[in-house]
Design an enzyme around this catalytic site. Structure first.
Site, PDB file in Angstrom:
ATOM      1  CG  HIS A 263     -35.131   6.820  -1.438  1.00 46.96           C
ATOM      2  ND1 HIS A 263     -36.118   7.672  -1.056  1.00 46.96           N
ATOM      3  CD2 HIS A 263     -35.390   6.492  -2.738  1.00 46.96           C
ATOM      4  CE1 HIS A 263     -36.956   7.858  -2.084  1.00 46.96           C
ATOM      5  NE2 HIS A 263     -36.532   7.158  -3.114  1.00 46.96           N
TER       6      HIS A 263
ATOM      7  CD  GLU B  56     -32.936   3.199  -5.372  1.00 46.99           C
ATOM      8  OE1 GLU B  56     -32.619   4.220  -4.739  1.00 46.99           O
ATOM      9  OE2 GLU B  56     -33.550   3.246  -6.467  1.00 46.99           O
TER      10      GLU B  56
ATOM     11  CG  ASP C  36     -38.480   8.087 -10.233  1.00 47.33           C
ATOM     12  OD1 ASP C  36     -38.716   9.246  -9.864  1.00 47.33           O
ATOM     13  OD2 ASP C  36     -37.727   7.307  -9.607  1.00 47.33           O
TER      14      ASP C  36
HETATM   15  N1  ADE Z   1     -35.038  10.151  -6.918  1.00 48.43           N
HETATM   16  C1  ADE Z   1     -35.982   9.762  -7.781  1.00 48.43           C
HETATM   17  N2  ADE Z   1     -36.031   8.436  -7.858  1.00 48.43           N
HETATM   18  C2  ADE Z   1     -35.099   7.950  -7.007  1.00 48.43           C
HETATM   19  C3  ADE Z   1     -34.674   6.660  -6.629  1.00 48.43           C
HETATM   20  N3  ADE Z   1     -35.206   5.547  -7.143  1.00 48.43           N
HETATM   21  N4  ADE Z   1     -33.672   6.552  -5.734  1.00 48.43           N
HETATM   22  C4  ADE Z   1     -33.118   7.646  -5.210  1.00 48.43           C
HETATM   23  N5  ADE Z   1     -33.473   8.890  -5.525  1.00 48.43           N
HETATM   24  C5  ADE Z   1     -34.465   9.047  -6.411  1.00 48.43           C
HETATM   25 ZN    ZN Z   2     -37.614   6.669  -4.879  1.00 51.96          ZN
END
Ligand code: ADE
Ligand code: ZN
Length: 337
Positions: free
Chosen positions: A197, A200, A279
């Protein structure tokens, strides 16, 4: 819009950014909590859903980790994964590359193999019964130490054949990629593919270090690359896949309104972008809802939807032949739709 909805429904799709713990629907949470004699601080599904209001990533993560505490046995992980697979089968998802967070469970005493085998058996059954192919990615939690990630890597080694790659998730700001430089290098040596990731909530610099220091094969989210022209150039030049998650971004206030989602700008710049759900139990939508809500908000054309769908297969870890087969199938279905 009904037309776009059925168009999206018909297209075969690949999902590349999905945390299995983030598919834990409150209904199933109550069933498993009861079976495990686990007290949850809510009295109804509605009460749980009402608690899903987030101002940022950390507020979400606190609830997401609390929800995951209910999961204890191999059967729990099997049912969690099976519920996700049957849901996305109904949305015509044909290939999934999913994350699981071993440390969320091993840190509270659940064995690595309990988690892995429960998930894996469901994935195998999903391939057999639902025709959904898969890859599995274990994600290191960035809010805890690199030493703990190394321990997770060691625990995974007897099961190396079942796991395709490693990821990096959880609280981004203050936990830059370089914190995990050594464990990513060791993971690559074991043959795992790499993703992380990045961008974000964290700055564009974190994306540079995910590329240069972690040497990732795929970037999860990556939205904030748009703040750095040179970085966009680099991502375009390498055709580095970005796994975007529009409804997640909206619910975690990464963006304020889907109407301002910079997806067309990213596509026009030549970025290899894909749409995913992240999610879905927490953010109000699986794959089709992510496609549909985005299409409605920024007026995506059918051609753009087809490109995004083909990008999902292109950015996957399928073989070159399988990618070609699915991209041709997307074109065929789109023509007939
Ligand atoms: N774990 C689950 N969803 C996440 C997200 N959007 N960003 C970082 N960690 C996560
Ligand atoms: Zn994620």
């Amino acid at each position: 819009m009904k037309d776009i909805h059925s168009f999206i429904q018909k297209l075969p799709k690949a999902e590349l950014h999905l945390h299995i713990e983030g598919t834990f629907e409150p209904e199933l949470m109550f069933v498993i909590a009861k079976r495990n004699n686990f007290q949850i601080p809510f009295s109804s599904v509605e009460e749980v859903k009402a608690a899903y209001q987030f101002n940022n990533l950390q507020e979400f993560l606190d609830i997401y980790y609390a929800g995951a505490n209910v999961l204890l046995t191999e059967q729990d992980f099997f049912e969690l994964t099976w519920a996700y697979l049957t849901k996305v089968a109904s949305q015509n998802v044909k290939h999934v590359e999913i994350f699981f967070d071993p440390q969320t469970h091993t840190e509270r005493g659940v064995e690595f193999h309990t988690v892995l085998i429960g998930i894996y058996k469901a994935l195998e059954e999903g391939e057999k019964e639902l025709g959904i192919t898969f890859r599995l990615i274990m994600s290191y939690l960035r809010h805890i130490s690199e030493e703990s990630a190394f321990e997770t890597l060691r625990q995974s080694l007897p099961f190396k054949d079942l796991i395709d790659g490693v990821g990096l998730d959880s609280s981004e700001v203050g936990n830059p990629p370089e914190k995990f430089q050594n464990v990513f290098k060791a993971s690559a040596k074991e043959g795992y593919k790499l993703c992380a990731h990045g961008g974000e909530e964290g700055p564009a610099e974190y994306i540079w270090s995910a590329l240069d220091i972690l040497k990732i094969d795929r970037l999860d989210h990556g939205n904030r690359c748009l703040e750095d022209e040179k970085l966009v150039e680099r991502l375009v030049q390498e055709q580095m896949p970005l796994t975007l998650c529009p409804l997640s971004n909206l619910e975690l206030k990464v963006i304020q309104d889907l109407k301002t989602y910079p997806l067309k700008k990213m596509m026009e710049a030549g970025l290899l972008v894909t749409l995913n759900s992240d999610d879905p139990a927490y953010f109000g939508g699986y794959m089709n809802e992510n496609f549909l809500e985005t299409a409605k908000a920024i007026d995506l054309s059918k051609e753009e939807i087809v490109t995004l769908t083909k990008n999902g297969f292109e950015a996957s870890w399928l073989t070159a032949e399988e990618k070609e087969k699915w991209k041709n199938e997307v074109d065929r279905v789109a023509k007939e739709a």
